[in-house]
Design a protein around this motif. Structure first.
Motif, PDB file in Angstrom:
ATOM      1  N   ALA A  37       0.826  -1.207   0.000  1.00 58.63           N
ATOM      2  CA  ALA A  37       0.000   0.000   0.000  1.00 58.63           C
ATOM      3  C   ALA A  37       0.861   1.258   0.000  1.00 58.63           C
ATOM      4  N   ILE A  38       1.935   1.255   0.791  1.00 59.56           N
ATOM      5  CA  ILE A  38       2.824   2.417   0.841  1.00 59.56           C
ATOM      6  C   ILE A  38       3.465   2.654  -0.522  1.00 59.56           C
ATOM      7  N   GLN A  39       3.895   1.574  -1.170  1.00 58.16           N
ATOM      8  CA  GLN A  39       4.502   1.712  -2.500  1.00 58.16           C
ATOM      9  C   GLN A  39       3.518   2.342  -3.482  1.00 58.16           C
ATOM     10  N   LEU A  40       2.277   1.871  -3.454  1.00 55.61           N
ATOM     11  CA  LEU A  40       1.274   2.388  -4.385  1.00 55.61           C
ATOM     12  C   LEU A  40       0.943   3.846  -4.091  1.00 55.61           C
ATOM     13  N   THR A  41       0.818   4.204  -2.810  1.00 50.77           N
ATOM     14  CA  THR A  41       0.511   5.595  -2.470  1.00 50.77           C
ATOM     15  C   THR A  41       1.646   6.525  -2.882  1.00 50.77           C
ATOM     16  N   ASN A  42       2.878   6.067  -2.745  1.00 51.34           N
ATOM     17  CA  ASN A  42       4.012   6.902  -3.148  1.00 51.34           C
ATOM     18  C   ASN A  42       4.000   7.157  -4.659  1.00 51.34           C
ATOM     19  N   TYR A  43       3.647   6.158  -5.436  1.00 50.46           N
ATOM     20  CA  TYR A  43       3.579   6.341  -6.883  1.00 50.46           C
ATOM     21  C   TYR A  43       2.432   7.276  -7.264  1.00 50.46           C
ATOM     22  N   LEU A  44       1.292   7.117  -6.596  1.00 50.76           N
ATOM     23  CA  LEU A  44       0.106   7.897  -6.960  1.00 50.76           C
ATOM     24  C   LEU A  44       0.063   9.261  -6.284  1.00 50.76           C
ATOM     25  N   GLY A  45       0.811   9.431  -5.200  1.00 48.65           N
ATOM     26  CA  GLY A  45       0.793  10.692  -4.486  1.00 48.65           C
ATOM     27  C   GLY A  45      -0.499  10.941  -3.741  1.00 48.65           C
ATOM     28  N   VAL A  46      -1.060   9.884  -3.133  1.00 56.35           N
ATOM     29  CA  VAL A  46      -2.324  10.012  -2.411  1.00 56.35           C
ATOM     30  C   VAL A  46      -2.153   9.480  -0.993  1.00 56.35           C
TER      31      VAL A  46
END
Length: 214
Positions: A37-46
């Motif tokens: 989840a952290i990886q995905l949020t970092n990519y999306l900026g959310v």
């Protein structure tokens, strides 16, 4: 890692998806999924949130301690126009992922998407069909790294995340003694697809404004 393929498949399934903090959150369904989840949020900026499973350790049901409740940690989604992506490694029976989806809907999340690398669906699709009809879940995304039954592929809520090209490129690079670093690091590809998505949304908004003014 197939985060790029998940983002690409989700944007294709939802071309009007707004990728910003006002409209999108990433949710980990348990403690073990925090890294993804952290990886995905970092990519999306959310922003992100997390559920943790509160279990009853005084009894055992079907070989494990039963889950009493899914407790939520994160920004309050009530009253917000929030689209929530649940990211996990596997969907087996689907009970946990659907419990999380129900909790998010109870907190007034507008749409809920579930993304998992391996979709096993060990207990069939009936509960997912019912959840879709009830508006509990909007899309389920899993990869083709395991066998996908024809009935799964035919479901209106199912999004197939195709990794055939990705695996072929990995094999080709390894056979030719070429570095696979670029394939394992999807940052540039994710940035490009997000820029393309946002540009398409901006163009659509401009066209709608011109149409309204005329």
């Amino acid at each position: 890692p197939c985060v790029y393929q998940f983002i690409k498949a989700l944007l294709r399934a939802e071309p009007d998806l707004q990728v910003d903090n006002e409209h999108l959150m990433v949710i980990s369904p348990d403690e073990g999924g925090m890294g993804r989840a952290i990886q995905l949020t970092n990519y999306l900026g959310v922003d992100m949130g997390m559920f943790y499973k509160r279990r009853d350790y005084t009894r055992i049901v079907d070989g494990k301690n039963p889950i009493v409740a899914h407790e939520f940690l994160g920004t309050n989604v009530e009253g917000k126009d929030v689209i929530v992506v649940i990211i996990d490694d596997m969907i087996s029976s689907g009970d946990s992922i659907l419990d999380v989806a129900r909790e998010l809907k109870r907190r007034k999340a507008r749409k809920v998407y579930a993304a998992a690398t391996f979709g096993l669906f060990t207990n069939g699709l009936a509960k997912f069909d019912a959840a879709y009809e009830q508006g509990i879940i909007d899309h389920i995304l899993t990869t083709n790294l395991v066998y996908q039954r024809p009935e799964l592929l035919s479901r209106p809520y199912y999004v197939n995340v195709d990794l055939s090209k990705y695996i072929a490129l990995l094999i080709d690079n390894l056979n030719h003694n070429v570095s696979i670093h670029g394939l394992l690091n999807p940052t540039d590809r994710i940035n490009r697809i997000l820029e393309k998505h946002r540009a398409a949304q901006a163009q659509k908004a401009a066209e709608n404004n011109i149409s309204e003014e005329s």
